[in-house]
Enzyme design. Structure first.
Site, PDB file in Angstrom:
ATOM      1  N   ARG A  23       5.321  28.938  -7.675  1.00 55.32           N
ATOM      2  CA  ARG A  23       4.074  29.512  -7.175  1.00 55.32           C
ATOM      3  C   ARG A  23       3.909  29.118  -5.710  1.00 55.32           C
ATOM      4  NH1 ARG A  23      -0.809  25.604  -9.490  1.00 55.32           N
ATOM      5  NH2 ARG A  23      -2.050  26.915  -8.134  1.00 55.32           N
ATOM      6  N   ARG A  24       2.858  29.591  -5.059  1.00 52.12           N
ATOM      7  CA  ARG A  24       2.515  29.227  -3.678  1.00 52.12           C
ATOM      8  C   ARG A  24       3.699  29.421  -2.739  1.00 52.12           C
ATOM      9  NH1 ARG A  24       1.394  23.980  -6.154  1.00 52.12           N
ATOM     10  NH2 ARG A  24      -0.788  23.756  -6.738  1.00 52.12           N
ATOM     11  N   HIS A  56     -10.633  20.190 -12.627  1.00 51.75           N
ATOM     12  CA  HIS A  56     -10.677  20.745 -13.973  1.00 51.75           C
ATOM     13  C   HIS A  56     -12.088  21.160 -14.393  1.00 51.75           C
ATOM     14  CE1 HIS A  56      -9.546  22.179 -17.765  1.00 51.75           C
ATOM     15  NE2 HIS A  56     -10.597  21.545 -18.219  1.00 51.75           N
ATOM     16  N   TYR A 106     -14.501  24.948 -15.756  1.00 51.91           N
ATOM     17  CA  TYR A 106     -15.538  25.155 -16.772  1.00 51.91           C
ATOM     18  C   TYR A 106     -16.891  25.480 -16.149  1.00 51.91           C
ATOM     19  CZ  TYR A 106     -12.055  23.647 -20.079  1.00 51.91           C
ATOM     20  OH  TYR A 106     -10.913  23.551 -20.819  1.00 51.91           O
ATOM     21  N   HIS A 142      -1.758  32.327 -15.493  1.00 47.42           N
ATOM     22  CA  HIS A 142      -2.785  31.727 -16.364  1.00 47.42           C
ATOM     23  C   HIS A 142      -4.166  31.857 -15.742  1.00 47.42           C
ATOM     24  CE1 HIS A 142      -5.052  28.699 -18.597  1.00 47.42           C
ATOM     25  NE2 HIS A 142      -5.186  27.964 -17.505  1.00 47.42           N
ATOM     26  N   PHE A 143      -4.284  31.496 -14.468  1.00 46.06           N
ATOM     27  CA  PHE A 143      -5.670  31.494 -13.967  1.00 46.06           C
ATOM     28  C   PHE A 143      -6.146  32.875 -13.529  1.00 46.06           C
ATOM     29  CE2 PHE A 143      -3.649  29.505 -10.066  1.00 46.06           C
ATOM     30  CZ  PHE A 143      -4.004  30.460  -9.135  1.00 46.06           C
ATOM     31  N   HIS A 144      -5.216  33.827 -13.415  1.00 42.96           N
ATOM     32  CA  HIS A 144      -5.722  35.185 -13.203  1.00 42.96           C
ATOM     33  C   HIS A 144      -6.231  35.801 -14.508  1.00 42.96           C
ATOM     34  CE1 HIS A 144      -4.151  34.805  -9.146  1.00 42.96           C
ATOM     35  NE2 HIS A 144      -4.996  35.766  -8.846  1.00 42.96           N
TER      36      HIS A 144
HETATM   37 FE1  HAS Z   1      -6.478  26.214 -17.138  1.00 43.56          FE
HETATM   38  C1  HAS Z   1      -4.284  25.222 -14.664  1.00 43.56           C
HETATM   39  C2  HAS Z   1      -5.097  23.952 -19.286  1.00 43.56           C
HETATM   40  C3  HAS Z   1      -8.811  27.051 -19.553  1.00 43.56           C
HETATM   41  C4  HAS Z   1      -8.332  27.869 -14.767  1.00 43.56           C
HETATM   42  N1  HAS Z   1      -6.325  26.519 -15.120  1.00 43.56           N
HETATM   43  C5  HAS Z   1      -5.336  26.030 -14.283  1.00 43.56           C
HETATM   44  C6  HAS Z   1      -5.593  26.469 -12.929  1.00 43.56           C
HETATM   45  C7  HAS Z   1      -6.761  27.186 -12.958  1.00 43.56           C
HETATM   46  C8  HAS Z   1      -7.205  27.208 -14.338  1.00 43.56           C
HETATM   47  C9  HAS Z   1      -7.472  27.812 -11.776  1.00 43.56           C
HETATM   48  O1  HAS Z   1      -3.254  21.516 -19.105  1.00 43.56           O
HETATM   49  C10 HAS Z   1      -4.692  26.217 -11.724  1.00 43.56           C
HETATM   50  C11 HAS Z   1      -5.088  25.055 -10.910  1.00 43.56           C
HETATM   51  C12 HAS Z   1      -4.140  24.894  -9.749  1.00 43.56           C
HETATM   52  O2  HAS Z   1      -4.326  25.604  -8.748  1.00 43.56           O
HETATM   53  O3  HAS Z   1      -3.186  24.130  -9.857  1.00 43.56           O
HETATM   54  N2  HAS Z   1      -6.830  25.654 -19.078  1.00 43.56           N
HETATM   55  C13 HAS Z   1      -6.147  24.723 -19.765  1.00 43.56           C
HETATM   56  C14 HAS Z   1      -6.684  24.612 -21.122  1.00 43.56           C
HETATM   57  C15 HAS Z   1      -7.732  25.510 -21.192  1.00 43.56           C
HETATM   58  C16 HAS Z   1      -7.825  26.133 -19.905  1.00 43.56           C
HETATM   59  C17 HAS Z   1      -6.215  23.712 -22.206  1.00 43.56           C
HETATM   60  N3  HAS Z   1      -8.207  27.273 -17.165  1.00 43.56           N
HETATM   61  C18 HAS Z   1      -9.022  27.485 -18.254  1.00 43.56           C
HETATM   62  C19 HAS Z   1     -10.173  28.251 -17.864  1.00 43.56           C
HETATM   63  C20 HAS Z   1     -10.041  28.479 -16.508  1.00 43.56           C
HETATM   64  C21 HAS Z   1      -8.806  27.858 -16.097  1.00 43.56           C
HETATM   65  C22 HAS Z   1     -11.290  28.657 -18.790  1.00 43.56           C
HETATM   66  C23 HAS Z   1     -10.915  29.215 -15.565  1.00 43.56           C
HETATM   67  C24 HAS Z   1     -12.044  29.777 -15.845  1.00 43.56           C
HETATM   68  N4  HAS Z   1      -4.957  24.890 -17.004  1.00 43.56           N
HETATM   69  C25 HAS Z   1      -4.588  24.021 -17.998  1.00 43.56           C
HETATM   70  C26 HAS Z   1      -3.533  23.134 -17.483  1.00 43.56           C
HETATM   71  C27 HAS Z   1      -3.308  23.500 -16.164  1.00 43.56           C
HETATM   72  C28 HAS Z   1      -4.219  24.593 -15.898  1.00 43.56           C
HETATM   73  C29 HAS Z   1      -2.833  22.047 -18.174  1.00 43.56           C
HETATM   74  C30 HAS Z   1      -2.317  22.854 -15.180  1.00 43.56           C
HETATM   75  C31 HAS Z   1      -1.030  23.565 -15.174  1.00 43.56           C
HETATM   76  C32 HAS Z   1      -0.101  22.973 -14.159  1.00 43.56           C
HETATM   77  O4  HAS Z   1       0.915  22.416 -14.565  1.00 43.56           O
HETATM   78  O5  HAS Z   1      -0.366  23.046 -12.946  1.00 43.56           O
HETATM   79  C33 HAS Z   1      -8.632  25.710 -22.396  1.00 43.56           C
HETATM   80  O6  HAS Z   1      -9.979  25.528 -22.027  1.00 43.56           O
HETATM   81  C34 HAS Z   1      -8.479  27.047 -23.039  1.00 43.56           C
HETATM   82  C35 HAS Z   1      -9.246  27.135 -24.348  1.00 43.56           C
HETATM   83  C36 HAS Z   1      -9.495  28.562 -24.749  1.00 43.56           C
HETATM   84  C37 HAS Z   1      -9.263  29.092 -25.960  1.00 43.56           C
HETATM   85  C38 HAS Z   1      -9.547  30.549 -26.191  1.00 43.56           C
HETATM   86  C39 HAS Z   1     -10.720  30.807 -27.135  1.00 43.56           C
HETATM   87  C40 HAS Z   1     -11.002  32.279 -27.211  1.00 43.56           C
HETATM   88  C41 HAS Z   1     -12.211  32.869 -27.061  1.00 43.56           C
HETATM   89  C42 HAS Z   1     -12.311  34.367 -27.056  1.00 43.56           C
HETATM   90  C43 HAS Z   1     -12.973  34.935 -28.289  1.00 43.56           C
HETATM   91  C44 HAS Z   1     -12.809  36.414 -28.321  1.00 43.56           C
HETATM   92  C45 HAS Z   1     -13.598  37.268 -28.997  1.00 43.56           C
HETATM   93  C46 HAS Z   1     -13.331  38.720 -28.937  1.00 43.56           C
HETATM   94  C47 HAS Z   1     -14.743  36.831 -29.818  1.00 43.56           C
HETATM   95  C48 HAS Z   1      -8.720  28.280 -27.073  1.00 43.56           C
HETATM   96  C49 HAS Z   1     -13.464  32.068 -26.871  1.00 43.56           C
HETATM   97  C50 HAS Z   1     -11.975  38.968 -29.517  1.00 43.56           C
HETATM   98  C51 HAS Z   1     -11.836  40.295 -30.129  1.00 43.56           C
HETATM   99  C52 HAS Z   1     -10.660  40.758 -30.540  1.00 43.56           C
HETATM  100  C53 HAS Z   1     -10.610  42.085 -31.182  1.00 43.56           C
HETATM  101  C54 HAS Z   1      -9.394  39.982 -30.369  1.00 43.56           C
HETATM  102 CU    CU Z   2      -7.476  21.888 -16.032  1.00 47.74          CU
END
Ligand code: HAS
Ligand code: CU
Length: 549
Positions: free
Chosen positions: A439-440, A223, A227, A374-376
């Site tokens: 998946r996989r 995890h 980050y 999700h991760f793409h």
């Molecule tokens: Fe994830 C699985 C939960 C973030 C990558 N994640 C994965 C896997 C990868 C991955 C590679 O809880 C697969 C692993 C595997 O092979 O099995 N993930 C989260 C949560 C977040 C999260 C809670 N993941 C990421 C990030 C990754 C990443 C970042 C890569 C860089 N993830 C999970 C969970 C799994 C998971 C479970 C397991 C699933 C399973 O069952 O296998 C949080 O950090 C996300 C928080 C983000 C936000 C978004 C904030 C928005 C922002 C943008 C602002 C935009 C602006 C411009 C200013 C709340 C900061 C906008 C302008 C406009 C005009 C709209």
């Molecule tokens: Cu994670």
């Protein structure tokens, strides 16, 4: 705080570029594997020469998830350190090269084993799948090499702190150090898994492995790994984008607090990848889910902060109304536009993460291709597009060249291809995952089962998206080669933003590592000690190794 950027030190530039070349070589090979995967899964392609789908899937995951990211991040972080706290000392630079060499040897071992089909265990290398020991040895060298490199960065930062007592360090160097500390603490888990479990087991010194312990150590690392990818993108959003658009950093203290929160909450949350796994008490899963929701907060603070930076800048330029500032942003500058698309993608990407982390909904999506979707979006869109945006000024800065108008146009076209390709591919992955597709998995119709046949059109869509993405890969390689070797000579500065004038003074407590590292260790011990002891004391018989390919 004003940071002046003097001319680049050639020796430091060569070090950063060495890492960056390997990163993009990994992208080229890994990207080709990705294209092949989507074509195979569409049912329209059979791999020649008996090449196995899972072999290229492993190569894709390892080269992109572990290779592209780690090399790019270390190259970028070395440049950031050298530009903000001063040219590296001879010793630090040498460590940078030793780390690089160790990582290269490790990468060659691991890649050779994958390409000769002796390590078809996917990028998570889950036991009881068992790879050739050289694969695990390669991973060990990769990790140890990265420690040496991070050590050199931290040492350079410490030198600055000693020379400037009582002053807050430059924001970018603070961020590099936070990310490096997080990396060192989390890789201890995977190093433990590989050294004490997988290596002896693959060498035949022990017959069995405790599968649950190995997966737990993996996710203790896995995890925070995501980050470790994200934080360099955040560095660019907080510190570099304001300078590129001609605005100011909204708040230095807020940015530092965000990074500290990531340091604290990134690690004790690995169980959210193991929610469906037996052998872990539900109460401990609950504790880690709560901590997972804590780690969402710094991303929400980042969203707030980005909007604030953009709005502050727009209003300064005379923007009116709620969204008038949008019109003032430099949309034609790829160094801004490309990372901005990454930010927009992070809105649905992060929402998907929150769904994954919610225990009940995880039961629906776990191990489905939704997670791949999700991760793409997260790493392959938000993070990678930001890395491309960084490359457009960083590589010319390091090679003494310029990012020409023609390349800027090509970069915008590249990002459009990437966005369209990823939107098609990732959306169909999410939808197919909701229909239950695993998946996989290589192409199969599960004996023409009705549900499986419903999945096929989504897989065809993924191949369409994957093909557009591959065009994106070809284009980015063209741009990178141009910036490294062919662009006209010139002087590109390393853009470092300044903090808004009316911003508060940065409290020094944010830089008191003793406090933060103590809280970090306490959180890790709280989240892991009891369930981990349980896994060892009440372990079922260990598993022998399997080679299913
Ligand atoms: Fe994830 C699985 C939960 C973030 C990558 N994640 C994965 C896997 C990868 C991955 C590679 O809880 C697969 C692993 C595997 O092979 O099995 N993930 C989260 C949560 C977040 C999260 C809670 N993941 C990421 C990030 C990754 C990443 C970042 C890569 C860089 N993830 C999970 C969970 C799994 C998971 C479970 C397991 C699933 C399973 O069952 O296998 C949080 O950090 C996300 C928080 C983000 C936000 C978004 C904030 C928005 C922002 C943008 C602002 C935009 C602006 C411009 C200013 C709340 C900061 C906008 C302008 C406009 C005009 C709209
Ligand atoms: Cu994670």
């Amino acid at each position: 705080m004003i940071t002046t950027i003097s001319k680049v030190d050639k020796r430091d530039a060569r070090l950063s570029m060495a890492y960056i070349y390997v990163a993009f070589a990994a992208l080229a090979i890994g990207g080709l594997m990705g294209l092949l995967q989507t074509l195979v899964r569409s049912g329209r392609l059979e791999l020649p020469g008996g090449i196995n789908y899972y072999e290229i899937l492993t190569a894709h995951g390892v080269l992109l998830g572990l290779g592209l990211t780690t090399y790019f991040i270390l190259g970028f972080q070395f440049a950031a350190i050298s530009r903000t706290v001063g040219t590296l000392s001879t010793k630090a630079r040498l460590s940078g090269w030793v780390g690089f060499l160790l990582m290269i040897i490790g990468t060659l071992f691991a890649t050779t084993m994958i390409l000769t089909n002796k390590a078809t265990v996917l990028y998570t290398f889950y036991a009881p799948l068992q790879a050739h020991f050289l694969f695990y040895l390669g991973l060990t060298l990769l990790i140890v090499g990265s420690w040496v490199a991070c050590g050199a960065m931290i040492a350079t930062y410490i030198r600055w702190r000693k020379q400037n007592p009582g002053k807050p360090s430059p924001l970018l160097s603070f961020m590099v150090v936070t990310n490096s500390l997080m990396w060192i603490v989390c890789t201890l888990g995977v190093a433990g898994e590989v050294l004490f479990q997988l290596l002896p087991w693959s060498l035949g010194w022990v017959d069995t492995v405790n599968v649950l312990v190995s997966r737990t150590l993996f996710w203790y690392f896995g995890h925070p790994l995501v980050y470790f990818w994200l934080l360099p993108a955040y560095m660019a959003w907080y510190v570099i984008i304001p300078k590129i658009i001609g605005g100011r950093i909204f708040s230095d203290s807020l940015a530092r607090l965000v990074f500290i929160l990531f340091l604290l909450f990134s690690i004790p949350v690995g169980f959210h990848h193991q929610l469906t796994e037996p052998g872990i008490n539900a109460n401990w899963k609950f504790v880690q889910v709560i901590l997972t929701f804590m780690v969402i907060i710094p991303s929400l603070m980042t969203a707030f902060s980005m909007f604030a930076t953009f709005e502050m800048f727009g209003r300064l330029k005379g923007a009116k109304g709620l969204f008038g500032w949008l019109k003032k942003l430099p949309w034609k500058d790829a160094r801004f536009l490309v990372p901005f698309i990454g930010m927009v993608a992070f809105v649905p990407a992060g929402a998907g993460g929150i769904i994954n982390a919610s225990n009940q909904m995880n039961q629906v999506v776990h191990n489905t291709i939704w997670v791949t979707g999700h991760f793409h979006l997260t790493v392959a869109t938000t993070v990678v597009l930001t890395f491309f945006g960084i490359s457009y000024w960083l590589i010319p800065h390091l090679t003494g060249r310029v990012f020409t108008k023609a390349m800027n146009r090509l970069a915008i076209f590249q990002a459009i291809c990437w966005t369209i390709g990823m939107a098609i591919m990732s959306t169909s992955m999410h939808l197919e995952g909701l229909l239950g597709a695993p998946r996989r998995t290589a192409y199969t119709t599960y004996g023409d089962a009705a549900q499986a046949l419903d999945w096929i059109p989504y897989q065809v869509a993924q191949a369409v998206g994957g093909s557009v993405l591959f065009l994106g890969i070809v284009l980015i390689i063209v741009i990178i080669l141009n910036l490294a070797f062919f662009a006209p000579k010139g002087n590109q500065e390393f853009p470092v933003g300044e903090v808004a004038e009316n911003a508060e003074k940065t409290p020094m407590v944010l830089e008191n590592w003793k406090i933060w590292l103590t809280i970090l260790v306490a959180l890790i011990l709280i989240a892991y000690t009891v369930p981990f002891a349980d896994m060892i004391q009440n372990a079922p018989p260990g598993s022998k190794g399997f080679k299913l390919w």
